[in-house]
Motif scaffolding. Sequence first.
Motif, PDB file in Angstrom:
ATOM      1  N   ALA A   1      -7.867   6.077  -2.858  1.00 46.42           N
ATOM      2  CA  ALA A   1      -5.768   5.710  -3.393  1.00 46.42           C
ATOM      3  C   ALA A   1      -5.452   7.593  -3.170  1.00 46.42           C
ATOM      4  CB  ALA A   1      -5.797   5.189  -4.641  1.00 46.42           C
ATOM      5  N   ILE A   2      -5.963   8.631  -4.008  1.00 45.86           N
ATOM      6  CA  ILE A   2      -5.942   9.508  -4.029  1.00 45.86           C
ATOM      7  C   ILE A   2      -5.500  10.050  -3.118  1.00 45.86           C
ATOM      8  CG2 ILE A   2      -5.962  11.673  -5.486  1.00 45.86           C
ATOM      9  CD1 ILE A   2      -6.469  10.055  -7.820  1.00 45.86           C
ATOM     10  N   SER A   3      -5.965  10.405  -2.029  1.00 46.94           N
ATOM     11  CA  SER A   3      -6.652  10.643  -0.667  1.00 46.94           C
ATOM     12  C   SER A   3      -5.773  10.523   0.303  1.00 46.94           C
ATOM     13  CB  SER A   3      -8.398  10.689  -0.371  1.00 46.94           C
ATOM     14  OG  SER A   3      -8.930  11.846  -1.201  1.00 46.94           O
ATOM     15  N   LYS A   4      -5.693   9.226   0.413  1.00 42.28           N
ATOM     16  CA  LYS A   4      -4.613   8.595   1.680  1.00 42.28           C
ATOM     17  C   LYS A   4      -3.258   9.100   0.770  1.00 42.28           C
ATOM     18  CE  LYS A   4      -7.252   6.249   3.959  1.00 42.28           C
ATOM     19  NZ  LYS A   4      -7.958   6.224   4.940  1.00 42.28           N
TER      20      LYS A   4
ATOM     21  N   LYS B   1      -8.850   8.618 -12.614  1.00 39.39           N
ATOM     22  CA  LYS B   1      -8.919   7.586 -13.758  1.00 39.39           C
ATOM     23  C   LYS B   1      -8.702   6.851 -14.793  1.00 39.39           C
ATOM     24  CE  LYS B   1     -11.593   3.394 -12.353  1.00 39.39           C
ATOM     25  NZ  LYS B   1     -13.011   2.981 -11.411  1.00 39.39           N
ATOM     26  N   LYS B   2      -9.316   7.441 -15.365  1.00 38.40           N
ATOM     27  CA  LYS B   2      -8.645   6.825 -17.050  1.00 38.40           C
ATOM     28  C   LYS B   2      -7.459   6.255 -17.884  1.00 38.40           C
ATOM     29  CE  LYS B   2     -11.233   7.188 -21.710  1.00 38.40           C
ATOM     30  NZ  LYS B   2     -11.600   8.341 -22.893  1.00 38.40           N
ATOM     31  N   LYS B   3      -7.177   8.301 -17.560  1.00 35.05           N
ATOM     32  CA  LYS B   3      -5.823   7.925 -18.162  1.00 35.05           C
ATOM     33  C   LYS B   3      -4.183   7.392 -17.298  1.00 35.05           C
ATOM     34  CE  LYS B   3      -6.073  11.267 -21.194  1.00 35.05           C
ATOM     35  NZ  LYS B   3      -5.355  11.636 -21.830  1.00 35.05           N
TER      36      LYS B   3
ATOM     37  N   PRO C   1      -1.339   0.997 -15.872  1.00 38.58           N
ATOM     38  CA  PRO C   1      -2.709  -0.331 -15.303  1.00 38.58           C
ATOM     39  C   PRO C   1      -2.299  -0.935 -14.752  1.00 38.58           C
ATOM     40  CG  PRO C   1      -1.475  -0.941 -17.190  1.00 38.58           C
ATOM     41  CD  PRO C   1      -1.215   0.240 -17.003  1.00 38.58           C
ATOM     42  N   ASP C   2      -1.346  -1.866 -13.999  1.00 44.54           N
ATOM     43  CA  ASP C   2      -0.260  -1.965 -12.356  1.00 44.54           C
ATOM     44  C   ASP C   2      -0.981  -1.240 -11.908  1.00 44.54           C
ATOM     45  OD1 ASP C   2       0.094  -4.477 -14.327  1.00 44.54           O
ATOM     46  OD2 ASP C   2       2.197  -4.179 -14.014  1.00 44.54           O
ATOM     47  N   LEU C   3      -0.663   0.187 -11.504  1.00 43.37           N
ATOM     48  CA  LEU C   3      -0.446   1.106 -10.230  1.00 43.37           C
ATOM     49  C   LEU C   3      -2.514   0.620 -10.326  1.00 43.37           C
ATOM     50  CD1 LEU C   3       0.198   2.718  -8.481  1.00 43.37           C
ATOM     51  CD2 LEU C   3       0.414   4.941  -9.829  1.00 43.37           C
ATOM     52  N   MET C   4      -3.091   0.624 -10.755  1.00 44.80           N
ATOM     53  CA  MET C   4      -4.542   1.328 -10.534  1.00 44.80           C
ATOM     54  C   MET C   4      -4.581  -0.096 -10.329  1.00 44.80           C
ATOM     55  SD  MET C   4      -7.185   2.984 -11.306  1.00 44.80           S
ATOM     56  CE  MET C   4      -7.017   4.132 -11.845  1.00 44.80           C
ATOM     57  N   ARG C   5      -4.331  -1.754 -10.571  1.00 42.89           N
ATOM     58  CA  ARG C   5      -4.636  -2.890 -10.095  1.00 42.89           C
ATOM     59  C   ARG C   5      -4.489  -2.828  -8.997  1.00 42.89           C
ATOM     60  NH1 ARG C   5      -2.981  -5.361 -14.100  1.00 42.89           N
ATOM     61  NH2 ARG C   5      -1.236  -6.163 -13.490  1.00 42.89           N
ATOM     62  N   HIS C   6      -3.296  -2.113  -8.291  1.00 38.90           N
ATOM     63  CA  HIS C   6      -3.094  -2.250  -6.838  1.00 38.90           C
ATOM     64  C   HIS C   6      -3.566  -1.921  -6.161  1.00 38.90           C
ATOM     65  CE1 HIS C   6       0.374  -4.803  -8.881  1.00 38.90           C
ATOM     66  NE2 HIS C   6       1.178  -5.536  -7.712  1.00 38.90           N
ATOM     67  N   ALA C   7      -3.830  -0.535  -6.106  1.00 38.68           N
ATOM     68  CA  ALA C   7      -4.758   1.127  -5.782  1.00 38.68           C
ATOM     69  C   ALA C   7      -5.758   0.570  -5.235  1.00 38.68           C
ATOM     70  CB  ALA C   7      -4.596   2.289  -6.676  1.00 38.68           C
ATOM     71  N   LEU C   8      -6.451  -0.063  -5.928  1.00 40.12           N
ATOM     72  CA  LEU C   8      -7.536  -0.705  -6.255  1.00 40.12           C
ATOM     73  C   LEU C   8      -7.854  -2.052  -4.930  1.00 40.12           C
ATOM     74  CD1 LEU C   8      -9.583  -0.375  -9.643  1.00 40.12           C
ATOM     75  CD2 LEU C   8      -9.423   1.297  -7.472  1.00 40.12           C
TER      76      LEU C   8
ATOM     77  N   ALA D   1       1.157  -1.701  -0.342  1.00 43.95           N
ATOM     78  CA  ALA D   1       0.046   0.050   0.191  1.00 43.95           C
ATOM     79  C   ALA D   1       0.851   1.309   0.060  1.00 43.95           C
ATOM     80  CB  ALA D   1      -1.124   0.011   1.063  1.00 43.95           C
ATOM     81  N   ASN D   2       1.832   1.282   0.714  1.00 44.98           N
ATOM     82  CA  ASN D   2       3.062   2.870   0.351  1.00 44.98           C
ATOM     83  C   ASN D   2       3.386   2.611  -0.474  1.00 44.98           C
ATOM     84  OD1 ASN D   2       2.549   3.324   3.178  1.00 44.98           O
ATOM     85  ND2 ASN D   2       4.114   2.230   4.344  1.00 44.98           N
ATOM     86  N   GLU D   3       3.710   1.425  -1.017  1.00 43.19           N
ATOM     87  CA  GLU D   3       4.195   1.710  -2.509  1.00 43.19           C
ATOM     88  C   GLU D   3       3.512   2.547  -3.785  1.00 43.19           C
ATOM     89  OE1 GLU D   3       8.119  -2.132  -2.694  1.00 43.19           O
ATOM     90  OE2 GLU D   3       5.395  -2.164  -3.021  1.00 43.19           O
ATOM     91  N   VAL D   4       2.441   2.245  -3.188  1.00 46.72           N
ATOM     92  CA  VAL D   4       1.035   2.287  -4.149  1.00 46.72           C
ATOM     93  C   VAL D   4       1.061   3.816  -4.123  1.00 46.72           C
ATOM     94  CG1 VAL D   4      -1.723   2.369  -4.935  1.00 46.72           C
ATOM     95  CG2 VAL D   4      -0.010   0.505  -4.925  1.00 46.72           C
ATOM     96  N   MET D   5       0.777   4.348  -2.970  1.00 49.05           N
ATOM     97  CA  MET D   5       0.890   6.313  -2.523  1.00 49.05           C
ATOM     98  C   MET D   5       2.410   6.534  -3.198  1.00 49.05           C
ATOM     99  SD  MET D   5      -0.950   5.894   1.517  1.00 49.05           S
ATOM    100  CE  MET D   5       0.342   4.596   2.051  1.00 49.05           C
ATOM    101  N   ASN D   6       3.097   5.982  -3.284  1.00 51.15           N
ATOM    102  CA  ASN D   6       4.296   6.654  -2.990  1.00 51.15           C
ATOM    103  C   ASN D   6       4.639   6.866  -4.771  1.00 51.15           C
ATOM    104  OD1 ASN D   6       5.898   7.120  -0.893  1.00 51.15           O
ATOM    105  ND2 ASN D   6       6.601   5.327  -1.272  1.00 51.15           N
ATOM    106  N   ALA D   7       4.011   5.809  -5.683  1.00 52.48           N
ATOM    107  CA  ALA D   7       3.874   5.971  -7.310  1.00 52.48           C
ATOM    108  C   ALA D   7       3.003   6.955  -7.100  1.00 52.48           C
ATOM    109  CB  ALA D   7       3.473   4.444  -7.815  1.00 52.48           C
TER     110      ALA D   7
END
Length: 57
Positions: free
Chosen positions: A50-53, A26-28, A34-41, A7-13
């Motif tokens: 995810a953006i807020s956190k 979300k679309k962009k 796509p990997d970042l989006m999958r992990h964020a969800l 989760a921290n790596e997702v937030m850092n990305a």
Amino acid sequence: MEVNMTANEVMNAIQQLKSQGENLTKKKVKQSHPDLMRHALHYFPDWNSAISKSDLA
């Protein structure tokens, strides 16, 4: 789905993309990272959460 980001790596990305001035809709992100989006969800209820956190981290 194989989860290979924390989760921290997702937030850092997300923070890194934001600092680079990338479009964080979300679309962009789904198209360009796509990997970042999958992990964020996986970790967060939705993309906006995810953006807020990430902004609070």
